[in-house]
Design a protein around this motif. Sequence first.
Motif, PDB file in Angstrom:
ATOM      1  N   GLY B 113       0.811  -1.232   0.000  1.00 47.17           N
ATOM      2  CA  GLY B 113       0.000   0.000   0.000  1.00 47.17           C
ATOM      3  C   GLY B 113       0.833   1.266   0.000  1.00 47.17           C
ATOM      4  N   TYR B 114       2.132   1.138  -0.197  1.00 48.86           N
ATOM      5  CA  TYR B 114       2.953   2.359  -0.316  1.00 48.86           C
ATOM      6  C   TYR B 114       2.817   2.933  -1.725  1.00 48.86           C
ATOM      7  CZ  TYR B 114       5.164   1.441   4.170  1.00 48.86           C
ATOM      8  OH  TYR B 114       5.393   1.243   5.493  1.00 48.86           O
ATOM      9  N   ILE B 115       2.873   4.248  -1.763  1.00 46.71           N
ATOM     10  CA  ILE B 115       2.683   4.931  -3.053  1.00 46.71           C
ATOM     11  C   ILE B 115       4.053   5.375  -3.569  1.00 46.71           C
ATOM     12  CG2 ILE B 115       1.512   6.844  -4.204  1.00 46.71           C
ATOM     13  CD1 ILE B 115      -0.285   6.943  -1.582  1.00 46.71           C
ATOM     14  N   LEU B 116       4.381   4.957  -4.756  1.00 49.31           N
ATOM     15  CA  LEU B 116       5.654   5.364  -5.364  1.00 49.31           C
ATOM     16  C   LEU B 116       5.356   6.469  -6.379  1.00 49.31           C
ATOM     17  CD1 LEU B 116       5.858   2.070  -4.830  1.00 49.31           C
ATOM     18  CD2 LEU B 116       8.100   2.469  -5.816  1.00 49.31           C
ATOM     19  N   LEU B 117       6.009   7.595  -6.203  1.00 48.05           N
ATOM     20  CA  LEU B 117       5.740   8.733  -7.077  1.00 48.05           C
ATOM     21  C   LEU B 117       7.001   9.107  -7.856  1.00 48.05           C
ATOM     22  CD1 LEU B 117       3.754  10.995  -4.562  1.00 48.05           C
ATOM     23  CD2 LEU B 117       2.816   9.486  -6.316  1.00 48.05           C
ATOM     24  N   GLY B 118       6.847   9.297  -9.158  1.00 43.60           N
ATOM     25  CA  GLY B 118       7.962   9.796  -9.962  1.00 43.60           C
ATOM     26  C   GLY B 118       7.854  11.310  -9.987  1.00 43.60           C
ATOM     27  N   ILE B 119       8.786  11.981  -9.283  1.00 49.16           N
ATOM     28  CA  ILE B 119       8.722  13.440  -9.216  1.00 49.16           C
ATOM     29  C   ILE B 119       9.955  13.983  -9.937  1.00 49.16           C
ATOM     30  CG2 ILE B 119       8.737  15.432  -7.683  1.00 49.16           C
ATOM     31  CD1 ILE B 119       7.109  13.728  -5.713  1.00 49.16           C
ATOM     32  N   GLN B 120       9.721  14.497 -11.092  1.00 45.14           N
ATOM     33  CA  GLN B 120      10.784  14.987 -11.969  1.00 45.14           C
ATOM     34  C   GLN B 120      11.907  13.961 -12.097  1.00 45.14           C
ATOM     35  OE1 GLN B 120      10.426  17.578 -13.877  1.00 45.14           O
ATOM     36  NE2 GLN B 120      12.443  17.293 -14.836  1.00 45.14           N
ATOM     37  N   ASP B 121      13.038  14.128 -11.357  1.00 45.81           N
ATOM     38  CA  ASP B 121      14.226  13.304 -11.600  1.00 45.81           C
ATOM     39  C   ASP B 121      14.413  12.185 -10.570  1.00 45.81           C
ATOM     40  OD1 ASP B 121      14.614  14.980  -9.461  1.00 45.81           O
ATOM     41  OD2 ASP B 121      16.741  15.338  -9.907  1.00 45.81           O
ATOM     42  N   HIS B 122      13.450  12.027  -9.655  1.00 44.32           N
ATOM     43  CA  HIS B 122      13.639  11.019  -8.600  1.00 44.32           C
ATOM     44  C   HIS B 122      12.314  10.377  -8.199  1.00 44.32           C
ATOM     45  CE1 HIS B 122      12.397  14.603  -6.365  1.00 44.32           C
ATOM     46  NE2 HIS B 122      11.964  13.755  -5.434  1.00 44.32           N
ATOM     47  N   ILE B 123      12.431   9.350  -7.341  1.00 45.34           N
ATOM     48  CA  ILE B 123      11.240   8.648  -6.858  1.00 45.34           C
ATOM     49  C   ILE B 123      11.055   8.954  -5.378  1.00 45.34           C
ATOM     50  CG2 ILE B 123      10.326   6.328  -6.341  1.00 45.34           C
ATOM     51  CD1 ILE B 123      11.621   5.388  -8.944  1.00 45.34           C
ATOM     52  N   GLU B 124       9.815   9.166  -4.978  1.00 44.07           N
ATOM     53  CA  GLU B 124       9.504   9.336  -3.555  1.00 44.07           C
ATOM     54  C   GLU B 124       8.496   8.277  -3.163  1.00 44.07           C
ATOM     55  OE1 GLU B 124       8.271  13.329  -2.624  1.00 44.07           O
ATOM     56  OE2 GLU B 124      10.080  14.209  -3.528  1.00 44.07           O
ATOM     57  N   ILE B 125       8.584   7.859  -1.867  1.00 41.20           N
ATOM     58  CA  ILE B 125       7.619   6.868  -1.394  1.00 41.20           C
ATOM     59  C   ILE B 125       6.800   7.500  -0.259  1.00 41.20           C
ATOM     60  CG2 ILE B 125       7.334   4.583  -0.372  1.00 41.20           C
ATOM     61  CD1 ILE B 125       9.894   3.798  -1.838  1.00 41.20           C
ATOM     62  N   TRP B 126       5.503   7.374  -0.385  1.00 38.98           N
ATOM     63  CA  TRP B 126       4.579   7.975   0.585  1.00 38.98           C
ATOM     64  C   TRP B 126       3.612   6.900   1.071  1.00 38.98           C
ATOM     65  CZ3 TRP B 126       3.994  13.494   1.537  1.00 38.98           C
ATOM     66  CH2 TRP B 126       4.950  14.284   0.867  1.00 38.98           C
ATOM     67  N   ASN B 127       3.048   7.152   2.264  1.00 36.61           N
ATOM     68  CA  ASN B 127       1.945   6.268   2.643  1.00 36.61           C
ATOM     69  C   ASN B 127       0.629   7.012   2.511  1.00 36.61           C
ATOM     70  OD1 ASN B 127       1.564   7.848   4.868  1.00 36.61           O
ATOM     71  ND2 ASN B 127       2.480   6.423   6.333  1.00 36.61           N
ATOM     72  N   ARG B 128      -0.457   6.285   2.746  1.00 39.46           N
ATOM     73  CA  ARG B 128      -1.774   6.879   2.523  1.00 39.46           C
ATOM     74  C   ARG B 128      -2.085   8.016   3.479  1.00 39.46           C
ATOM     75  NH1 ARG B 128      -6.323   2.417   2.055  1.00 39.46           N
ATOM     76  NH2 ARG B 128      -5.372   1.061   0.535  1.00 39.46           N
ATOM     77  N   ASP B 129      -1.369   8.026   4.600  1.00 41.12           N
ATOM     78  CA  ASP B 129      -1.667   9.066   5.593  1.00 41.12           C
ATOM     79  C   ASP B 129      -0.971  10.381   5.263  1.00 41.12           C
ATOM     80  OD1 ASP B 129      -3.083   7.128   6.886  1.00 41.12           O
ATOM     81  OD2 ASP B 129      -1.287   6.409   7.964  1.00 41.12           O
ATOM     82  N   GLY B 130      -0.302  10.389   4.130  1.00 37.03           N
ATOM     83  CA  GLY B 130       0.329  11.647   3.724  1.00 37.03           C
ATOM     84  C   GLY B 130       1.714  11.824   4.290  1.00 37.03           C
ATOM     85  N   LYS B 131       2.364  10.700   4.654  1.00 32.45           N
ATOM     86  CA  LYS B 131       3.705  10.800   5.222  1.00 32.45           C
ATOM     87  C   LYS B 131       4.722  10.312   4.181  1.00 32.45           C
ATOM     88  CE  LYS B 131       6.137   9.641   9.401  1.00 32.45           C
ATOM     89  NZ  LYS B 131       6.892   8.432   9.378  1.00 32.45           N
ATOM     90  N   GLN B 132       5.767  11.131   4.034  1.00 26.73           N
ATOM     91  CA  GLN B 132       6.808  10.702   3.097  1.00 26.73           C
ATOM     92  C   GLN B 132       7.680   9.654   3.785  1.00 26.73           C
ATOM     93  OE1 GLN B 132      10.419  12.958   1.982  1.00 26.73           O
ATOM     94  NE2 GLN B 132       9.412  13.257   0.007  1.00 26.73           N
ATOM     95  N   ILE B 133       7.819   8.482   3.149  1.00 26.39           N
ATOM     96  CA  ILE B 133       8.583   7.396   3.753  1.00 26.39           C
ATOM     97  C   ILE B 133      10.036   7.461   3.292  1.00 26.39           C
ATOM     98  CG2 ILE B 133       8.705   4.861   4.015  1.00 26.39           C
ATOM     99  CD1 ILE B 133       6.084   6.083   5.082  1.00 26.39           C
ATOM    100  N   ALA B 134      10.222   7.761   1.995  1.00 21.12           N
ATOM    101  CA  ALA B 134      11.592   7.794   1.471  1.00 21.12           C
ATOM    102  C   ALA B 134      11.679   8.707   0.263  1.00 21.12           C
ATOM    103  CB  ALA B 134      12.013   6.377   1.065  1.00 21.12           C
ATOM    104  N   ARG B 135      12.889   9.150   0.024  1.00 23.92           N
ATOM    105  CA  ARG B 135      13.156   9.952  -1.184  1.00 23.92           C
ATOM    106  C   ARG B 135      14.435   9.388  -1.795  1.00 23.92           C
ATOM    107  NH1 ARG B 135      15.604  14.437  -3.631  1.00 23.92           N
ATOM    108  NH2 ARG B 135      14.151  16.051  -4.321  1.00 23.92           N
ATOM    109  N   TRP B 136      14.316   8.761  -2.938  1.00 27.33           N
ATOM    110  CA  TRP B 136      15.485   8.125  -3.537  1.00 27.33           C
ATOM    111  C   TRP B 136      16.341   9.166  -4.256  1.00 27.33           C
ATOM    112  CZ3 TRP B 136      13.005   3.093  -6.019  1.00 27.33           C
ATOM    113  CH2 TRP B 136      12.486   2.296  -4.980  1.00 27.33           C
ATOM    114  N   ASN B 137      17.559   8.728  -4.589  1.00 24.71           N
ATOM    115  CA  ASN B 137      18.496   9.662  -5.220  1.00 24.71           C
ATOM    116  C   ASN B 137      18.014  10.099  -6.597  1.00 24.71           C
ATOM    117  OD1 ASN B 137      20.192   9.478  -3.083  1.00 24.71           O
ATOM    118  ND2 ASN B 137      21.441   7.841  -3.993  1.00 24.71           N
ATOM    119  N   SER B 138      18.472  11.247  -6.969  1.00 24.84           N
ATOM    120  CA  SER B 138      18.143  11.752  -8.307  1.00 24.84           C
ATOM    121  C   SER B 138      18.770  10.833  -9.357  1.00 24.84           C
ATOM    122  CB  SER B 138      18.696  13.167  -8.467  1.00 24.84           C
ATOM    123  OG  SER B 138      18.721  13.508  -9.834  1.00 24.84           O
ATOM    124  N   CYS B 139      18.057  10.654 -10.446  1.00 28.35           N
ATOM    125  CA  CYS B 139      18.596   9.810 -11.522  1.00 28.35           C
ATOM    126  C   CYS B 139      19.485  10.608 -12.465  1.00 28.35           C
ATOM    127  CB  CYS B 139      17.456   9.207 -12.325  1.00 28.35           C
ATOM    128  SG  CYS B 139      16.321   8.278 -11.337  1.00 28.35           S
TER     129      CYS B 139
END
Lengths: 422, 319
Positions: B113-139
Motif C-alpha cells: 500500500g505504499y505509493i511510489l511517485l515519480g517526481i521529476q528526476d527522482h522517486i519518492e515513497i509515501w503512505n496513505r496518511d500523507g507521510k513521506q517514507i523515502a526519497r530516492w536519489n536523483s537519476c
Amino acid sequence: MKKTLAIVFLVFLFAVQFMNSYAIQRFPKPEFESGYVQPETLLPNPRAEMLAILDIAVLIISLSVVSWLVIKKRNRNAVFWMSVFALAYFGFYREGCVCSIGSIQNVTLAIFDTSYLIPLSAIIFFMAPLVYTAFFGRTFCAAVCPFGAIQDLVAFSPQKLGSRLNAVLGVIPYIYLGLAVLYAATGTDFIICRYDPFVGIWRLDASFGMFIFGGILLVVGIFIARPYCRFLCPYGVLLNWTSRFSRKHITITPAECIQCRLCENSCPYDAIEMPVTTKNPEDKGTMARKLIFITILIPILMLAGGWVGSRLHEPLASVNAKVRLAKQILNPVTEKNQPETFEIEAFKSAGKQQSQAFAEASVVLHKFYIGSWILGGFIGLVFGGLIAGRMMTKHRTDYTPNKGTCLSCVRCVDYCPVKLPK
Amino acid sequence: MKQKIIIISAIILLLTLVAFMVKDFFFSKPDNTNPYKFELDDLRKGDTAKAVFTETLQFKTGLEEIHGIAIDLENQIYVAGKEGVEIFNSAGKTLYKINTRSTPQSISVNGNGYILLGIQDHIEIWNRDGKQIARWNSCGPEAVITSIAVQGNNVFAADAGQKVVYRYDKQGKLLNKIGLKDPATSVPGFIIPSPYFDLGISKDGNLWVVNPGRHSFEKYTFDGALLISWSKASMAMEGFCGCCNPSNFAFLNDSLFVTSEKGIERVKIYNTDGTFMAIVATPYQFEAGTKGLDLAVDKQNRILVLDPVKKLIRIFQQK
Ligand code: SF4
Ligand code: SF4
C-alpha cells in the motif's frame, strides 16, 4: 495513321491523369537514431537563364518556320508535325509555362503594378506571336501554341456551327479577356491560369475537377474543332484583331478562285467566307442610315455596359483577397461549429489593425469601380461591333479565309484544285 | 438531325464549362481550412465492429492537474496530480487526499500500500496518511520519471529524459539500467521525442517497455536482455502513428495490451503478439490535442483512462 497516333496518345494521357486524381496523402515514419542525417533544405534554383533564352529561341524559330510553311510552302503535313513539336516542347517539356495566353496577365500586371518585375520571356511570349500575326496571320495558332495543337489532335468529326452561333459564342473570349485584364490589373488573380484546362495535362497532375474540365473540352473538341481557341481563348481575341490587318495571309487558292466550291466545307473552324455577290447593291441613303445608326448605337451600348459594369463592381471585387478579408472582419462567420476563416486567423496573427484592412479594401474597390466601367464599356463595344458586322453587307467574289478567325492551319489549301506550276 | 443533336450537345457541354468557371470563381465558398494543416479526420474513423467498449463511469478529481493513475490490490484508484495524490474507491468516491508539495508525473502502488511517485528526476515513497517514507536519489539532471512499476522486490522506473529504464531494489538501490542502445545485444535503444515513456509488468511477471519512436513494445529480462518486441506503425486505426506513440499502456487481466495515443487520441486493445483487437475509446471522445491518457486496469477488467484535459477519470467496460 495520325488518327491512331492521336487516340493512343489520348488514352495514355487519360490513364495517367486518372491515376493522379486518386492519389492519397501519406507521410513516412520519422527516423531519429539510425544514423540518418537530415539533408539540408534546398530551394529549387530558378530556371537557368540559358534555358529561358532557349525557350525564346524555340518560339521565334517555330514562328518563323511555321509562317514560312504556311505562307510559302502551303504544306499541311509539315504544319501538323510542327504542331506535334509545339505540343511536346511548350506543352509537355515546358509544362505550359510560360505561355502567350497567360502572358496577357503578366503584361497587364506589369503596367498597373510597378513593383511587379515582369520576366523578359513573358514579354516576348506576349509580343512575338502578335508581331508575326501582324505580318503573316495567325501562324502562332496554326502550330506553335500547344493549346491549339492538343485540340487539333482530337478534331475528328468537326461540325459546322453556322455564322450566327459562331458570332454569339465568339463573344465569350472578349468577356474572358476583359475579366482577365481586370483581375490582373487589380492584382486579384490570374484567372486564365486558374482555369487553364490543359496545364494539368502537361504536368500530369490535374486535380479531379480540372481533369474533368480539360477532358470535357477535348470531348467537345471532337465535334466543335478547337473550342477553347474559338470560344474561350482571350489571347485569340488579340490575335484575331491583329490578324485582320496582317500584311500577308494564307489564301485558299494560290491563284484565281475558280468557284469550284471544293473548299467550301474544308475548314473545321468555320473560318471560310463564302462569296457574297449582292445583286442589288444598297443605295447610299440606306448605307448612310445604317452608319448613323451604328455610330449612335455603339456609344450607347458602351455607356450602358459601363453603367451596368459599375453596378457590379462590388460582386466583381468580392473575390479579391483584401476585399474578402474586410468583409469577413465585418461579418465574422456566426454559424455554429464554423471555424474562424483561415484569412482572419492569419490577419490576427500578423498583428494588423482592422482599419488598415478596411483602407486596403477600399483602395481595391475603387480600382474595381473604374475597371468595371471600362470592362462594361468594352463589352458594350463588342456587342456593338457584332451588330454592326451583321448589318453591313459585304461584297466578296472568292472563297477566302476570314483573316480574323482563320487559324492558318492550311487544311483548306489541299482542297483547292488550282495549283501553281512547280 | 443527328448532326443537330451532336452540335446542341457539344454546345451545352461547352456552356456548362463556362458556367462551371463562373460558379467556381464567383460563387464557390472560400475554403476556410488552413491548407497547410495536416488533416487527420479520416484517420480518426475506425471499424465500428471493433468498438466493443462503452464508458460506464466518470468522475472528477479535486486535483488541479492530473498526470498518473494506478490501482492497488484492493481495487482502490490512485490519481497523481498537482502537488498531491487523491485516492478513490472503485465507485469514484474520495477516500484520502495527500499533499505531496511537489507534483508527481507518475505513480504506482506496491503490495504494502505504499505509493511510489515519480517526481521529476527522482522517486519518492509515501503512505496513505500523507507521510513521506523515502526519497530516492536523483537519476540525473535530465531525468524525467514518466512511469513506475513494481514487481516483487524490483522497482522499475522509465526515464524519458535520459531514454532508459532503471531497475531498483525496494530500498532504492539502483541494480541495473535497461534499454541502452547496444548493437552487440541487439538492444535498439529507446527513441523518445516527447516526454511520454511508459512501462508495465504483464500478468505473467514480464517487463514490457514502450519504444514510442519505433511504435513498438519491447519485452526485457530484469537484467536488460531484449527478449521479443512487436511494432505496429500505421496511419490506420490498427496501428500507431506520428512521431511517438503509444504514449501509455496497461495490461488487462488476460495480459492483453491496452494502449493510448496522442495526436490521434484513442485507446485500443492489442493481443500479446500485437494483433489489433478492439477500440476502447475513439478520438471523438476526447478533446483534440489531449495528451497523456494514462491507463490502469482494475480487478474487474475495467479500463480506467485518465483524461488530463477534461480532468476526469473515465471508466470503460466491455459492452
Ligand atoms: S486561339 Fe488561343 S489557344 Fe488557340 S491556338 Fe491561338 S493562342 Fe492558342
Ligand atoms: S487555313 Fe483554311 S482550313 Fe485552316 S483555319 Fe484558315 S480557312 Fe480554315
